[in-house]
Every structure is written in structure tokens, then in C-alpha cells.
Motif scaffolding. Structure first.
Motif, short mmCIF file in Angstrom:
data_model
loop_
_atom_site.label_atom_id
_atom_site.label_comp_id
_atom_site.label_asym_id
_atom_site.label_seq_id
_atom_site.Cartn_x
_atom_site.Cartn_y
_atom_site.Cartn_z
N GLY A 1 81.84 54.60 67.23
CA GLY A 1 83.11 54.17 66.65
C GLY A 1 82.95 52.94 65.78
N ALA A 2 82.11 52.02 66.24
CA ALA A 2 81.88 50.80 65.46
C ALA A 2 81.19 51.12 64.13
CB ALA A 2 81.05 49.81 66.27
N LEU B 1 81.31 53.94 62.58
CA LEU B 1 82.26 54.68 61.76
C LEU B 1 83.19 53.72 61.02
CD1 LEU B 1 83.05 57.65 61.19
CD2 LEU B 1 84.82 57.37 62.92
N LEU B 2 83.69 52.72 61.72
CA LEU B 2 84.56 51.72 61.08
C LEU B 2 83.80 50.92 60.02
CD1 LEU B 2 86.62 50.39 64.11
CD2 LEU B 2 87.39 51.89 62.26
N ILE B 3 82.55 50.57 60.32
CA ILE B 3 81.73 49.84 59.35
C ILE B 3 81.49 50.69 58.10
CG2 ILE B 3 79.40 48.94 58.94
CD1 ILE B 3 79.44 48.00 61.90
N TRP C 1 81.18 54.02 71.94
CA TRP C 1 81.77 52.80 71.37
C TRP C 1 80.96 52.34 70.15
CZ3 TRP C 1 78.90 48.40 70.95
CH2 TRP C 1 77.77 48.31 71.75
N VAL D 1 76.08 56.70 63.03
CA VAL D 1 77.12 57.33 63.84
C VAL D 1 76.53 58.56 64.53
CG1 VAL D 1 79.29 58.61 63.77
CG2 VAL D 1 79.06 56.51 62.48
N PHE E 1 83.36 53.21 56.91
CA PHE E 1 84.58 53.33 56.12
C PHE E 1 84.94 52.01 55.44
CE2 PHE E 1 85.83 57.17 58.69
CZ PHE E 1 85.74 58.04 57.62
N GLY E 2 84.67 50.90 56.11
CA GLY E 2 84.93 49.59 55.51
C GLY E 2 84.07 49.35 54.29
#
Length: 58
Positions: free
Chosen positions: A35-36, A38-40, A32, A22, A42-43
């Protein structure tokens, strides 16, 4: 310290790698992708927490 859980160590490594990515993506101004990652991150972290809860419940 004889019983090392390598799966958890590998999962933690990938979570840290996602959050480092990130920072790298933000430095390159590819928002973008930041953001991807970051989502990965947290997942993966959520998966690790739920896995730990399941293991401690038994």
C-alpha cells in the motif's frame, strides 16, 4: 533526439520501480508495504503529470 530530459527519465524510472515494488511486496505478503509503494507510485506519477502540464503551458 538531441534534447534529452534526464529529470523526466529518472522520475519515470522511479515510478516504474515503485509499482514493481508493489508486486514484490504482494508476493512477500507484506500488504502495508504494498500500500505504501502504491501511494508513492501514484504520488510520483501525479507529480510528473503536473510538471508536464506546467511545462507545456509556457
Amino acid at each position: 533526439m538531441k534534447n534529452i530530459n534526464w529529470n523526466s527519465i529518472l522520475l519515470a524510472f522511479f515510478v516504474i520501480l515503485a509499482f514493481i515494488s508493489v508486486g514484490f511486496a504482494l508476493g512477500q505478503e507484506v500488504f502495508w508495504l504494498a500500500g505504501a509503494f502504491l501511494l508513492i507510485g501514484f504520488g510520483l506519477m501525479g507529480f510528473g503529470i503536473s510538471k508536464k502540464k506546467r511545462e507545456s503551458a509556457h
